[in-house]
Design a protein around this motif. Sequence first.
Motif, PDB file in Angstrom:
ATOM      1  N   ASN A  98      38.139  31.724  -0.534  1.00 50.49           N
ATOM      2  CA  ASN A  98      39.350  31.584  -1.348  1.00 50.49           C
ATOM      3  C   ASN A  98      40.221  30.402  -0.947  1.00 50.49           C
ATOM      4  N   PRO A  99      40.487  30.192   0.334  1.00 52.51           N
ATOM      5  CA  PRO A  99      41.218  28.979   0.710  1.00 52.51           C
ATOM      6  C   PRO A  99      40.458  27.707   0.334  1.00 52.51           C
ATOM      7  N   THR A 100      39.125  27.773   0.420  1.00 53.74           N
ATOM      8  CA  THR A 100      38.302  26.626   0.031  1.00 53.74           C
ATOM      9  C   THR A 100      38.559  26.259  -1.428  1.00 53.74           C
ATOM     10  N   ALA A 101      38.462  27.240  -2.302  1.00 55.56           N
ATOM     11  CA  ALA A 101      38.676  26.989  -3.729  1.00 55.56           C
ATOM     12  C   ALA A 101      40.110  26.561  -4.000  1.00 55.56           C
ATOM     13  N   ALA A 102      41.076  27.219  -3.343  1.00 54.78           N
ATOM     14  CA  ALA A 102      42.480  26.866  -3.542  1.00 54.78           C
ATOM     15  C   ALA A 102      42.758  25.425  -3.133  1.00 54.78           C
ATOM     16  N   GLY A 103      42.160  25.008  -2.017  1.00 59.22           N
ATOM     17  CA  GLY A 103      42.350  23.633  -1.556  1.00 59.22           C
ATOM     18  C   GLY A 103      41.765  22.618  -2.517  1.00 59.22           C
ATOM     19  N   TYR A 104      40.602  22.945  -3.064  1.00 58.88           N
ATOM     20  CA  TYR A 104      39.969  22.056  -4.029  1.00 58.88           C
ATOM     21  C   TYR A 104      40.828  21.929  -5.287  1.00 58.88           C
ATOM     22  N   ILE A 105      41.333  23.053  -5.759  1.00 61.05           N
ATOM     23  CA  ILE A 105      42.131  23.048  -6.989  1.00 61.05           C
ATOM     24  C   ILE A 105      43.462  22.341  -6.773  1.00 61.05           C
ATOM     25  N   ARG A 106      44.146  22.657  -5.665  1.00 63.74           N
ATOM     26  CA  ARG A 106      45.449  22.030  -5.391  1.00 63.74           C
ATOM     27  C   ARG A 106      45.347  20.516  -5.260  1.00 63.74           C
ATOM     28  N   SER A 107      44.240  20.050  -4.711  1.00 64.28           N
ATOM     29  CA  SER A 107      44.067  18.606  -4.506  1.00 64.28           C
ATOM     30  C   SER A 107      43.354  17.943  -5.683  1.00 64.28           C
ATOM     31  N   GLN A 108      43.132  18.699  -6.750  1.00 67.50           N
ATOM     32  CA  GLN A 108      42.415  18.217  -7.934  1.00 67.50           C
ATOM     33  C   GLN A 108      41.046  17.650  -7.555  1.00 67.50           C
ATOM     34  N   GLY A 109      40.409  18.336  -6.627  1.00 70.95           N
ATOM     35  CA  GLY A 109      39.060  17.962  -6.212  1.00 70.95           C
ATOM     36  C   GLY A 109      38.989  16.884  -5.166  1.00 70.95           C
ATOM     37  N   ALA A 110      40.130  16.397  -4.688  1.00 68.93           N
ATOM     38  CA  ALA A 110      40.123  15.240  -3.797  1.00 68.93           C
ATOM     39  C   ALA A 110      39.951  15.570  -2.320  1.00 68.93           C
ATOM     40  N   ALA A 111      40.215  16.817  -1.925  1.00 66.18           N
ATOM     41  CA  ALA A 111      40.330  17.094  -0.489  1.00 66.18           C
ATOM     42  C   ALA A 111      39.223  17.938   0.113  1.00 66.18           C
ATOM     43  N   GLY A 318      47.292  35.237  -9.462  1.00 65.51           N
ATOM     44  CA  GLY A 318      48.376  34.259  -9.547  1.00 65.51           C
ATOM     45  C   GLY A 318      48.423  33.232  -8.443  1.00 65.51           C
ATOM     46  N   PHE A 319      47.335  33.094  -7.673  1.00 68.87           N
ATOM     47  CA  PHE A 319      47.345  32.142  -6.561  1.00 68.87           C
ATOM     48  C   PHE A 319      46.944  30.728  -6.955  1.00 68.87           C
ATOM     49  N   LEU A 320      46.344  30.561  -8.130  1.00 70.26           N
ATOM     50  CA  LEU A 320      45.732  29.266  -8.450  1.00 70.26           C
ATOM     51  C   LEU A 320      46.299  28.625  -9.708  1.00 70.26           C
ATOM     52  N   GLY A 321      47.568  28.849  -9.960  1.00 68.58           N
ATOM     53  CA  GLY A 321      48.211  28.183 -11.078  1.00 68.58           C
ATOM     54  C   GLY A 321      47.959  28.879 -12.405  1.00 68.58           C
ATOM     55  N   ARG A 322      48.233  28.153 -13.486  1.00 60.88           N
ATOM     56  CA  ARG A 322      48.171  28.752 -14.827  1.00 60.88           C
ATOM     57  C   ARG A 322      46.927  28.360 -15.602  1.00 60.88           C
ATOM     58  N   THR A 323      46.168  27.388 -15.085  1.00 51.77           N
ATOM     59  CA  THR A 323      44.975  26.928 -15.786  1.00 51.77           C
ATOM     60  C   THR A 323      43.735  27.472 -15.099  1.00 51.77           C
ATOM     61  N   PRO A 324      42.801  28.049 -15.857  1.00 48.78           N
ATOM     62  CA  PRO A 324      41.574  28.557 -15.232  1.00 48.78           C
ATOM     63  C   PRO A 324      40.917  27.473 -14.376  1.00 48.78           C
ATOM     64  N   PRO A 325      40.507  27.809 -13.167  1.00 47.29           N
ATOM     65  CA  PRO A 325      40.017  26.797 -12.231  1.00 47.29           C
ATOM     66  C   PRO A 325      38.687  26.184 -12.636  1.00 47.29           C
ATOM     67  N   ASP A 326      38.573  24.883 -12.410  1.00 45.13           N
ATOM     68  CA  ASP A 326      37.327  24.143 -12.622  1.00 45.13           C
ATOM     69  C   ASP A 326      36.812  23.720 -11.248  1.00 45.13           C
ATOM     70  N   LEU A 327      35.707  24.300 -10.815  1.00 47.88           N
ATOM     71  CA  LEU A 327      35.155  24.019  -9.490  1.00 47.88           C
ATOM     72  C   LEU A 327      33.857  23.218  -9.571  1.00 47.88           C
TER      73      LEU A 327
END
Length: 349
Positions: A98-111, A318-327
């Motif tokens: 979960n932190p892995t996915a959250a980090g990817y989403i928060r950084s828009q795939g950059a981190a 509610g941890f990953l914003g309002r847009t369904p995550p794209d991983l």
Amino acid sequence: MNSAKSLRKRKWAAIPVITGLVLISACVCHSQQKPTVIRVGYFPNLTHAQALVGRANGQFDKAVGPGVQIEWKAFNAGPSVIEALFANAIDLSYVGPNPTAAGYIRSQGAAVRVIAGAASGGASLVVRQGSGINKISDFHGKKIATPQQGNSQDVALRSWLRANGMKPREKGGDVQVLPISNADQFALFLKGQIDASWAPEPWAARLVHEAGGRIFLDERDLWPNRLFVITNLIASPKFLKEHPDIVKNFLRAHVDLTTWIDKNPAQAKQILNQQLQKETGKALATEVLDDAFGRMQVTYDPIRSSLMKSTQEAFDEGFLGRTPPDLSGLYDLTLLNAVLQEKKANPIQ
């Protein structure tokens, strides 16, 4: 004439000396070059077994070679790892999904990139004797701890509550979800100040054997084939791009350790326990170690499908914003599969 000859002789005689000085200077400069430093995060948990065994026997140090220095950094829970990655304080880390996915989403795939799996299973919902919890409905009005808000066990608990018609207090329900470090959870459990904990190993087993707890739910029972990722190996895309050879060497050790631990559980547990004692100041009792190790397995497969499901659960909470995550760009298994090809093992799709 003689003077000119003498001058030429001195000139040519000086050349070897100058050349020698240049070579010595070059050698000194080369010897003074600093090694490449790779900063690796991990938790002192059994679910990070490769990191613990690899630290204990120096296998990662041997794999990356003499020109590379590994700095190990211990963490308590995944969100702290991601913050360190954002701050450029680590390059690789063992961490939950979960932190892995959250980090990817928060950084828009950059981190964040997942470069391998590490462990499956190894998390349970433990209830305290005397808590009055015997069935699911008994969790109403109770205090349940997780290691950190938004970490893998925290999301698993919240999703499980939702699936069973309950809500945390902050969402209008009557269950108090308390993000507390594993060590502090243990103390509160003993004092009767929390009723249950969704804990990773070896903490779940310690709560059972040392704090009078009881396994209410083994998280494996919630997943197909009882397999779900609890630990991945992630990398900073920048470090991955700049140092692919180092990362590949690290992955060779990771794969070798995974295979060895799987084939030699008795020896692996002994090394793990020695390393845990070194890092936490306390070895695990034999029954705790055996119990905890029996609820998990090491694997270099990142079990992508389970991360996708847990990411959806985190979004629903509610941890990953309002847009369904794209991983779609989260996984980069190129180097892992190159290592597996070298070892004549099946690639990970």
